[in-house]
Design a protein around this motif. Structure first.
Motif, PDB file in Angstrom:
ATOM      1  N   TRP A 194       0.859  -1.182   0.000  1.00 55.31           N
ATOM      2  CA  TRP A 194       0.000   0.000   0.000  1.00 55.31           C
ATOM      3  C   TRP A 194       0.900   1.238   0.000  1.00 55.31           C
ATOM      4  N   GLN A 195       0.815   2.016  -1.066  1.00 56.42           N
ATOM      5  CA  GLN A 195       1.627   3.221  -1.198  1.00 56.42           C
ATOM      6  C   GLN A 195       0.998   4.355  -0.393  1.00 56.42           C
ATOM      7  N   ILE A 196       1.826   5.106   0.320  1.00 60.58           N
ATOM      8  CA  ILE A 196       1.351   6.217   1.141  1.00 60.58           C
ATOM      9  C   ILE A 196       1.378   7.501   0.314  1.00 60.58           C
ATOM     10  N   ILE A 197       0.227   8.144   0.227  1.00 63.23           N
ATOM     11  CA  ILE A 197       0.090   9.403  -0.507  1.00 63.23           C
ATOM     12  C   ILE A 197      -0.343  10.472   0.483  1.00 63.23           C
ATOM     13  N   ILE A 198       0.414  11.549   0.569  1.00 68.52           N
ATOM     14  CA  ILE A 198       0.126  12.623   1.522  1.00 68.52           C
ATOM     15  C   ILE A 198      -0.608  13.762   0.815  1.00 68.52           C
ATOM     16  N   GLY A 199      -1.695  14.192   1.417  1.00 69.06           N
ATOM     17  CA  GLY A 199      -2.470  15.314   0.886  1.00 69.06           C
ATOM     18  C   GLY A 199      -2.548  16.443   1.887  1.00 69.06           C
ATOM     19  N   HIS A 200      -2.771  17.641   1.384  1.00 66.89           N
ATOM     20  CA  HIS A 200      -2.791  18.837   2.227  1.00 66.89           C
ATOM     21  C   HIS A 200      -4.071  19.634   1.981  1.00 66.89           C
ATOM     22  N   GLY A 201      -4.378  20.516   2.913  1.00 67.33           N
ATOM     23  CA  GLY A 201      -5.528  21.393   2.764  1.00 67.33           C
ATOM     24  C   GLY A 201      -6.660  21.055   3.708  1.00 67.33           C
ATOM     25  N   HIS A 202      -7.004  19.774   3.812  1.00 62.28           N
ATOM     26  CA  HIS A 202      -8.027  19.362   4.775  1.00 62.28           C
ATOM     27  C   HIS A 202      -7.420  19.164   6.152  1.00 62.28           C
ATOM     28  N   SER A 242     -17.986  18.129  -0.858  1.00 62.84           N
ATOM     29  CA  SER A 242     -16.607  18.616  -0.893  1.00 62.84           C
ATOM     30  C   SER A 242     -16.071  18.655   0.527  1.00 62.84           C
ATOM     31  N   THR A 243     -14.892  18.108   0.717  1.00 58.79           N
ATOM     32  CA  THR A 243     -14.317  18.069   2.052  1.00 58.79           C
ATOM     33  C   THR A 243     -14.016  19.484   2.541  1.00 58.79           C
ATOM     34  N   ASN A 244     -14.083  19.669   3.853  1.00 60.73           N
ATOM     35  CA  ASN A 244     -13.795  20.989   4.407  1.00 60.73           C
ATOM     36  C   ASN A 244     -12.324  21.339   4.218  1.00 60.73           C
ATOM     37  N   VAL A 245     -12.077  22.563   3.769  1.00 56.71           N
ATOM     38  CA  VAL A 245     -10.726  23.098   3.604  1.00 56.71           C
ATOM     39  C   VAL A 245     -10.664  24.388   4.410  1.00 56.71           C
ATOM     40  N   SER A 246      -9.895  24.396   5.488  1.00 55.66           N
ATOM     41  CA  SER A 246      -9.892  25.522   6.416  1.00 55.66           C
ATOM     42  C   SER A 246      -8.487  26.051   6.661  1.00 55.66           C
ATOM     43  N   VAL A 247      -8.448  27.310   7.096  1.00 58.87           N
ATOM     44  CA  VAL A 247      -7.195  27.947   7.505  1.00 58.87           C
ATOM     45  C   VAL A 247      -7.181  28.026   9.030  1.00 58.87           C
ATOM     46  N   PHE A 248      -6.113  27.514   9.637  1.00 58.20           N
ATOM     47  CA  PHE A 248      -5.984  27.555  11.090  1.00 58.20           C
ATOM     48  C   PHE A 248      -5.418  28.903  11.540  1.00 58.20           C
ATOM     49  N   ALA A 249      -5.738  29.283  12.757  1.00 57.34           N
ATOM     50  CA  ALA A 249      -5.241  30.543  13.307  1.00 57.34           C
ATOM     51  C   ALA A 249      -3.719  30.584  13.342  1.00 57.34           C
ATOM     52  N   ALA A 250      -3.091  29.420  13.533  1.00 64.42           N
ATOM     53  CA  ALA A 250      -1.624  29.371  13.629  1.00 64.42           C
ATOM     54  C   ALA A 250      -0.951  29.693  12.303  1.00 64.42           C
ATOM     55  N   THR A 251      -1.666  29.499  11.182  1.00 62.16           N
ATOM     56  CA  THR A 251      -1.106  29.768   9.848  1.00 62.16           C
ATOM     57  C   THR A 251      -2.088  30.656   9.086  1.00 62.16           C
ATOM     58  N   MET A 285     -16.380  29.356   8.527  1.00 65.48           N
ATOM     59  CA  MET A 285     -15.427  30.455   8.610  1.00 65.48           C
ATOM     60  C   MET A 285     -14.052  30.017   8.101  1.00 65.48           C
ATOM     61  N   GLY A 286     -13.618  28.843   8.515  1.00 62.63           N
ATOM     62  CA  GLY A 286     -12.329  28.343   8.035  1.00 62.63           C
ATOM     63  C   GLY A 286     -12.306  28.193   6.528  1.00 62.63           C
ATOM     64  N   GLU A 287     -13.424  27.737   5.969  1.00 60.75           N
ATOM     65  CA  GLU A 287     -13.518  27.550   4.521  1.00 60.75           C
ATOM     66  C   GLU A 287     -13.544  28.891   3.798  1.00 60.75           C
ATOM     67  N   ALA A 288     -14.287  29.860   4.346  1.00 64.19           N
ATOM     68  CA  ALA A 288     -14.337  31.185   3.721  1.00 64.19           C
ATOM     69  C   ALA A 288     -12.950  31.821   3.695  1.00 64.19           C
ATOM     70  N   ILE A 289     -12.228  31.735   4.799  1.00 71.63           N
ATOM     71  CA  ILE A 289     -10.883  32.309   4.861  1.00 71.63           C
ATOM     72  C   ILE A 289      -9.969  31.610   3.858  1.00 71.63           C
ATOM     73  N   ALA A 290     -10.105  30.295   3.708  1.00 67.07           N
ATOM     74  CA  ALA A 290      -9.277  29.556   2.755  1.00 67.07           C
ATOM     75  C   ALA A 290      -9.518  30.046   1.327  1.00 67.07           C
ATOM     76  N   HIS A 291     -10.775  30.250   0.967  1.00 65.52           N
ATOM     77  CA  HIS A 291     -11.078  30.726  -0.387  1.00 65.52           C
ATOM     78  C   HIS A 291     -10.585  32.162  -0.595  1.00 65.52           C
ATOM     79  N   LEU A 292     -10.718  32.982   0.432  1.00 65.14           N
ATOM     80  CA  LEU A 292     -10.280  34.371   0.313  1.00 65.14           C
ATOM     81  C   LEU A 292      -8.756  34.469   0.243  1.00 65.14           C
ATOM     82  N   ASN A 293      -8.054  33.655   1.024  1.00 63.73           N
ATOM     83  CA  ASN A 293      -6.588  33.623   0.921  1.00 63.73           C
ATOM     84  C   ASN A 293      -6.162  33.220  -0.487  1.00 63.73           C
TER      85      ASN A 293
END
Length: 344
Positions: free
Chosen positions: A178-186, A212-221, A308-316
């Protein structure tokens, strides 16, 4: 071409359904609007490997206890795709019950600990300030302050040791790679698993068939381009996974048609991006102002957090692409305006 579903119904509660040789589907309930999670059991020689855990409540624990008692061998490994409570929430309990070794990426293991302990820019107080900067009103901010750490309530205990998995690794289960594939954003370092011999991709939350999976921006980034990372991760999947692959998602039904689904997700997000641009045409708008543009429905406190996390992600994404301009007004609120140079 729309996704094709080889199974029109999930397995009955507490039952295992074989979806590929040695790969079994288990569905558990969730106490949210998204009311279920798919979990996967892999036969592994004379034992078993489990992928993801379910949400920690007594009913799920009882179901797991009954299943483990019925298995014809020990559970030796527990693979967790990412840190969210429905995936990691019962990891400590399952490890204690079965003696299984936990496999995770470092990004997900450490994120779970900083969110649980509310340090390093993660946690309720950081999120409240982030949402304040993006224009959320005092009434809804007060609800988040009162609610506190939802993560700690949803994850009663965290594992303190694990076996690290990283991009490009191969995990051998039952003699198959099983090959490991790393994804980002969620999530910071979300793990999907692909077995070429079986033609199966366990996609976790990175690729879902109907939502559609949630895509959010964290306060730390705060300036993270989470949406850009997510879309790039989807393209990497389609670039490396054959179209005939059976996709096993964490929510919804298993499906064929990875390329068509990724194309549809690109189109969905571009539609949302254009709607945000249009809303910022006449006057500067904050992320909170734009919630109704992205979500044409009433949102409870739990849903508002994701929205809110999703809105910030789209605006960024739009600001970094030069499609919107960003400013901080005298009231300390970040607002966005349609950039004069933006493509129409």
């Amino acid at each position: 071409m729309s996704p094709q579903y080889p199974h029109d119904q999930p397995p009955a509660a507490g039952e295992l359904k074989e979806v590929a040789p040695g790969v079994f589907w288990l569905r558990m309930p969730l106490p949210f609007q998204l009311d279920h999670i798919n979990l996967w059991l892999l036969r592994d020689g004379d034992g078993w490997t489990i992928i993801d855990t379910g949400f920690p409540d007594d009913g799920v624990r009882a179901t797991w206890s009954a299943i483990i008692e019925r298995l014809d061998g020990p559970v030796r490994r527990l693979i967790v795709t990412h840190f969210h409570p429905d995936h990691l929430g019962l990891a400590t309990w399952l490890m204690e019950k079965t003696g299984a070794t936990l496999l995770m990426t470092t990004g997900e293991f450490l994120t779970a600990h900083v969110v649980w302990n509310e340090v390093g820019g993660h946690g309720a107080r950081f999120m409240v300030e982030q949402f304040r900067q993006h224009g959320l009103d005092a009434e809804r901010l007060a609800k988040f302050e009162k609610r506190g750490s939802g993560y700690r309530k949803a994850v009663p205990a965290l594992p303190e040791y694990y076996q690290r998995i990283k991009a490009g690794d191969v995990v051998t289960v039952n003699g198959l790679n099983w090959q490991i594939i790393i994804g980002h954003g969620h999530a910071p370092e979300h793990m999907s698993l692909y077995c070429p011999e079986l033609g199966v991709l366990v996609s976790g939350d990175m690729l879902l068939p109907r939502i559609s999976t949630n895509v959010s921006v964290f306060a730390a980034t705060p300036d993270a381009d989470a949406l850009g990372w997510y879309l790039e991760s989807l393209d990497e999947l389609t670039g490396n996974i054959p179209e005939k692959t059976l996709v096993l998602p964490s929510h919804g039904l298993p499906f064929f048609g990875i390329g068509a689904r990724v194309e549809a997700l690109h189109a969905h997000h571009e539609d949302r991006l254009r709607a945000l641009e249009s809303s910022c045409e006449q006057a500067p708008q904050s992320a909170a102002d734009l919630l109704e543009t992205l979500f044409q429905r009433a949102l409870d406190t739990h849903q508002t957090m994701f929205a809110m996390g999703e809105a910030i992600a789209h605006l960024n994404y739009l600001e970094q692409a030069g499609r919107l301009s960003r400013s901080t007004d005298a009231d300390g609120v970040i607002r966005y305006t349609r950039s004069p140079k933006a493509a129409h």
